[in-house]
Design an enzyme around this catalytic site. Structure first.
Site, short mmCIF file in Angstrom:
data_model
loop_
_atom_site.label_atom_id
_atom_site.label_comp_id
_atom_site.label_asym_id
_atom_site.label_seq_id
_atom_site.Cartn_x
_atom_site.Cartn_y
_atom_site.Cartn_z
N ARG A 151 0.80 -1.22 0.00
CA ARG A 151 0.00 0.00 0.00
C ARG A 151 0.84 1.28 0.00
O ARG A 151 0.33 2.36 0.30
CB ARG A 151 -0.95 -0.01 1.21
CG ARG A 151 -1.99 -1.13 1.13
CD ARG A 151 -3.05 -0.98 2.22
NE ARG A 151 -4.03 -2.05 2.16
CZ ARG A 151 -5.11 -2.04 1.38
NH1 ARG A 151 -5.32 -1.03 0.57
NH2 ARG A 151 -5.96 -3.05 1.41
N LYS A 208 -9.01 -2.89 -10.19
CA LYS A 208 -9.07 -3.99 -9.23
C LYS A 208 -9.67 -3.50 -7.92
O LYS A 208 -9.22 -2.52 -7.35
CB LYS A 208 -7.66 -4.53 -8.99
CG LYS A 208 -7.52 -5.59 -7.93
CD LYS A 208 -7.22 -5.13 -6.52
CE LYS A 208 -6.25 -4.04 -6.34
NZ LYS A 208 -6.18 -3.59 -4.92
N THR A 209 -10.70 -4.15 -7.43
CA THR A 209 -11.16 -4.03 -6.05
C THR A 209 -12.37 -4.92 -5.86
O THR A 209 -13.29 -4.90 -6.67
CB THR A 209 -11.52 -2.59 -5.62
OG1 THR A 209 -12.11 -2.62 -4.32
CG2 THR A 209 -12.49 -1.93 -6.57
N ILE A 210 -12.34 -5.72 -4.81
CA ILE A 210 -13.51 -6.57 -4.57
C ILE A 210 -14.70 -5.74 -4.12
O ILE A 210 -15.85 -6.20 -4.20
CB ILE A 210 -13.21 -7.67 -3.53
CG1 ILE A 210 -12.94 -7.08 -2.15
CG2 ILE A 210 -12.06 -8.56 -3.98
CD1 ILE A 210 -12.96 -8.12 -1.03
N ASP A 211 -14.45 -4.50 -3.64
CA ASP A 211 -15.55 -3.67 -3.14
C ASP A 211 -16.55 -3.28 -4.23
O ASP A 211 -17.67 -2.91 -3.94
CB ASP A 211 -15.00 -2.39 -2.51
CG ASP A 211 -14.29 -2.66 -1.19
OD1 ASP A 211 -14.30 -3.82 -0.75
OD2 ASP A 211 -13.74 -1.72 -0.61
N LYS A 248 -33.07 -19.84 16.43
CA LYS A 248 -32.99 -19.20 17.75
C LYS A 248 -32.00 -18.04 17.82
O LYS A 248 -31.86 -17.42 18.88
CB LYS A 248 -32.65 -20.24 18.81
CG LYS A 248 -31.32 -20.96 18.61
CD LYS A 248 -31.11 -21.98 19.73
CE LYS A 248 -29.79 -22.73 19.55
NZ LYS A 248 -29.59 -23.72 20.64
N ARG A 258 -15.78 -0.74 2.00
CA ARG A 258 -15.42 0.43 2.79
C ARG A 258 -16.22 1.67 2.43
O ARG A 258 -16.68 2.41 3.28
CB ARG A 258 -13.92 0.74 2.63
CG ARG A 258 -13.32 1.48 3.78
CD ARG A 258 -12.07 2.22 3.40
NE ARG A 258 -12.40 3.48 2.77
CZ ARG A 258 -12.78 4.56 3.45
NH1 ARG A 258 -12.88 4.52 4.75
NH2 ARG A 258 -13.07 5.68 2.83
N GLU A 317 -19.43 -2.89 5.65
CA GLU A 317 -18.43 -2.47 6.63
C GLU A 317 -18.32 -0.96 6.72
O GLU A 317 -17.95 -0.42 7.77
CB GLU A 317 -17.07 -3.11 6.33
CG GLU A 317 -16.23 -2.40 5.33
CD GLU A 317 -14.82 -2.96 5.18
OE1 GLU A 317 -14.27 -3.50 6.14
OE2 GLU A 317 -14.28 -2.86 4.08
N TYR A 431 -11.46 -10.88 4.71
CA TYR A 431 -10.28 -11.46 4.10
C TYR A 431 -10.57 -12.81 3.46
O TYR A 431 -9.83 -13.26 2.58
CB TYR A 431 -9.17 -11.58 5.14
CG TYR A 431 -8.68 -10.23 5.61
CD1 TYR A 431 -7.77 -9.51 4.86
CD2 TYR A 431 -9.18 -9.66 6.79
CE1 TYR A 431 -7.34 -8.26 5.26
CE2 TYR A 431 -8.76 -8.41 7.20
CZ TYR A 431 -7.84 -7.70 6.44
OH TYR A 431 -7.43 -6.46 6.83
N GLU A 432 -11.66 -13.46 3.90
CA GLU A 432 -12.01 -14.76 3.31
C GLU A 432 -12.24 -14.67 1.80
O GLU A 432 -12.09 -15.66 1.08
CB GLU A 432 -13.28 -15.32 3.97
CG GLU A 432 -13.15 -15.64 5.43
CD GLU A 432 -13.44 -14.45 6.35
OE1 GLU A 432 -13.65 -14.67 7.54
OE2 GLU A 432 -13.44 -13.31 5.86
N GLY A 433 -12.63 -13.50 1.31
CA GLY A 433 -13.00 -13.37 -0.10
C GLY A 433 -11.94 -12.80 -1.00
O GLY A 433 -12.10 -12.79 -2.22
N ARG A 434 -10.82 -12.32 -0.44
CA ARG A 434 -9.87 -11.55 -1.26
C ARG A 434 -8.95 -12.40 -2.12
O ARG A 434 -8.42 -11.90 -3.12
CB ARG A 434 -9.02 -10.65 -0.35
CG ARG A 434 -9.82 -9.67 0.47
CD ARG A 434 -9.01 -8.50 0.95
NE ARG A 434 -7.73 -8.88 1.53
CZ ARG A 434 -6.82 -7.99 1.92
NH1 ARG A 434 -7.05 -6.70 1.77
NH2 ARG A 434 -5.68 -8.39 2.47
#
Length: 561
Positions: A151, A208-211, A248, A258, A317, A431-434
């Site tokens: 970054r 690029k960005t998963i967002d 329940k 973000r 998020e 982070y599971e999806g990146r």
């Protein structure tokens, strides 16, 4: 830096055999297409300011490709560098593969190098020549581990000068930056600097960005969004099935996103939970946080009255920044923390920092800050990211909502009103999806983006973002070209200063996807309309393996008829 050997799974071995489908316009290589200049462009906002900053690359024309002989680009061998910047997204390795193949097919003597660790690799001049032997292990795989990412932002005059020197030292003719809105803004700054220095070097960006917030008419989706939302949807679908079995718990699930709610909305379409919070709608309606909570409580109470003390809530998020009062608080906090950084750094306790910073806020915002749970208030004061943004992934908004829901239900019971039963569990899927293995869509899309970037570079174009569109159709029908990076820019305040940045695309409340959501959400709220999409499918019928996002389906539904 040494290249590590890669252990592979059985699935990865099979995925190596997958051959991405190129758009027809590119299938015969860069020497068979010619660039066509379209209309001259302007930035989406703040035109005079953007033009002043980018004197040398502002107002470039749109670029499309047409079929035609273009052998001139094969006459000279070029050296191209690629860098992965920012957070990971599924398909980054296929961008490199498409770029590599596009260059080598045009001229086998063309060279591709990869900078290690993101933009810091450029400044440190750390790179490796990419060969087919090295690359073949990474084709169609997830992650950015091939050359890694980072970054670091190239923004000072010393950094720009060092970038220039290192590109010259390594005889690099072009730089391809794979990143999101901030990273591609940085690419534009580098392109402008090199032009100002009268260097004949190209800089091309890849979206690029998963967002999903780097999108517009020409960038219909950023890569990784398809795969990441499918991964999150599998997880959310599993929870929906669990909640429908146990009946329940209320599950509050915070999802990445973000600055926009695209992920939450897409996962909502794929799983149909009881509540999907869309930050853009909350901002448009100027809802206070207490009203957001009241809306959630209303669904909880109605379901409880029907004997359903369970449900699923999706929380983007970045939600907290969409609530006007919280958005104002965060913006003011950003400035206050930046202006008083040295003083805040010397205060050891969180309580002390909070007490001090509250004295620097207007009265209403100071009262709001004091009213927040101590954990949330502390999280709001955490160090900002390199771009000056609050790190919303560290703010546990779902826990704030649950705490406030509990309080509201208690108040209802005190007033002898029906408060229902409420027991909650929290999750954060980020982070599971990146770094998941890219879906067929993303494997094809990223390969095309990289190949398309190679064509832009070979034609000597600079200051452009690789654009592949018409994405709801089959990959063979996708359209290719480039759009000027400055075309997408506006001015935003970062670290208390005005900065040029690529404008983020928010959920369009007048768009087809959101309208489709509005049509269905009341039914989802009170019923069990859950969908259980399961894992990404890589083998089988095309209707299952090649499906893209519901968002694209709704956005382009009129174009497919």
């Amino acid at each position: 830096m040494a290249w590590k050997s890669v252990d592979v799974s059985e699935l990865q071995i099979e995925r190596r055999k997958f051959e991405p489908v190129l758009p027809d316009i590119l299938k015969n290589g860069a020497t068979s297409v010619k660039p066509v200049e379209g209309k001259i462009t302007q930035s989406v906002a703040d035109r005079s300011k953007i033009k002043e900053i980018f004197k040398n690359i502002y107002g470039l024309p749109e670029i499309t490709f047409k079929k035609g002989t273009n052998n001139a680009i094969a006459e000279k061998a070029v050296k191209v560098a690629v860098v992965l910047s920012g957070g990971q997204a599924p398909g980054g390795h296929n961008v490199i593969a498409g770029l590599f193949d596009g260059l080598k097919i045009a001229n086998s003597k063309n060279t591709l190098i990869g900078y290690f660790g993101g933009p810091s690799g450029i400044l440190e001049n750390k790179y490796k020549v990419i060969s087919e032997k090295l690359l073949c292990k990474y084709r169609n795989t997830g992650g950015f581990d091939f050359i890694q990412s980072g970054r670091t932002k190239i923004e000072t005059s010393e950094q720009f000068c060092l970038t220039k020197d290192n590109l010259l030292m390594s005889n690099v003719d072009a730089l391809v930056v794979v990143g999101g809105d901030d990273s591609n803004t940085n690419a534009a700054m580098i392109a402008e600097y090199l032009k100002k220095e009268k260097l004949d070097k190209c800089v091309i960006g890849v979206p690029k960005t998963i967002d999903g917030d780097l999108k517009n008419k020409y960038i219909e989706t950023s890569f990784g969004f398809d795969t990441a939302t499918k991964i999150y949807s599998e997880l959310v679908g599993n929870i929906c099935r669990d909640v429908n079995s146990a009946q329940k718990y209320w599950h509050f699930i915070r999802l990445m996103g973000r600055s926009a709610s695209h992920i939450a909305l897409e996962v909502g379409f794929k799983t149909q939970p009881n509540i999907v919070l869309v930050g853009e709608e909350i901002l448009e309606k100027k809802l206070r946080i207490v009203k957001v909570v009241e809306n959630i409580v209303d669904v909880i109470v109605k379901r409880s009255q029907a004997g359903k003390n369970f449900g699923v809530v999706l929380v983007p998020e970045g939600l907290i920044e969409f609530i006007p009062e919280m958005k104002k608080l965060i913006s003011t906090l950003n400035d206050a923390l930046a202006e008083n950084a040295s003083v805040v750094a010397e205060i050891n306790s969180v309580a002390g920092k909070k007490e001090f910073i509250c004295t620097k806020l207007p009265a209403k915002l100071s009262d709001l800050m004091k009213s927040l749970p101590s954990g949330i208030a502390s999280q709001l004061m955490l160090d900002r990211d390199p771009h000056g943004n609050v790190q919303v992934s560290l703010i546990e908004t779902e826990k704030l909502l649950i705490e406030m829901v509990h309080k509201k239900l208690y108040e209802l019971k005190k007033e002898n009103k029906y408060g229902g039963k409420f027991s909650a569990i929290t999750h954060f899927f980020g982070y599971e999806g990146r770094c998941g293995i890219p879906s067929n869509f993303d494997a094809n899309y990223t390969y095309a983006l990289g190949y398309n970037a190679a064509v832009l570079v070979l034609n000597g174009l600079t200051g452009y973002l690789s654009s592949v569109r018409n994405l709801a159709r089959s990959p063979k029908q996708w359209e290719c070209g480039g759009i000027p990076l400055t075309m997408m820019m506006n001015i935003e305040k970062r670290h208390g200063k005005e900065k040029p940045v690529i404008q983020k695309a928010l959920v369009d409340l007048n768009g087809k996807p959101f309208k489709e959501f509005v049509k269905n959400r009341d039914k989802w709220a009170l019923s069990e309309s859950y969908i259980f999409p399961g894992p990404i499918q890589y083998f089988g019928p095309a209707d299952i393996t090649d499906m893209t996002t519901r968002t694209l389906k709704y956005e382009q539904s009129g174009l497919l008829k």
